[in-house]
Design an enzyme around this catalytic site. Sequence first.
Site, short mmCIF file in Angstrom:
data_model
loop_
_atom_site.label_atom_id
_atom_site.label_comp_id
_atom_site.label_asym_id
_atom_site.label_seq_id
_atom_site.Cartn_x
_atom_site.Cartn_y
_atom_site.Cartn_z
CG LEU A 5 -1.99 -0.98 1.30
CD1 LEU A 5 -2.82 -1.03 2.56
CD2 LEU A 5 -3.11 -1.05 0.12
CG ASP A 6 1.15 5.83 -1.90
OD1 ASP A 6 1.31 6.52 -0.84
OD2 ASP A 6 1.76 5.93 -2.97
N PRO A 7 2.42 4.59 1.17
CG PRO A 7 4.75 5.08 1.56
CD PRO A 7 3.46 4.80 0.46
#
EC number: 5.4.99.25
Length: 65
Positions: free
Chosen positions: A45-47
């Site tokens: 997942l994107d930070p």
Amino acid sequence: MNEIRKQYMNGIINLKKEAGMTSHDAVFKLRKILGTKKIGHGGTLDPDVVGVLPIAVGKATRMVE
């Protein structure tokens, strides 16, 4: 006690990842909490995103390879 814990620690944990945390950070923290090395995530997942990150522990890591 720690050996017994490792022997029975198998399965999938659905982790709510907060913004600002990378998937790798989440795995690193759970490794410390659970006291096991055999742990991995089932995606990235994107930070900057809040979301559910599936974490595999023990024998369940074979399912996400």
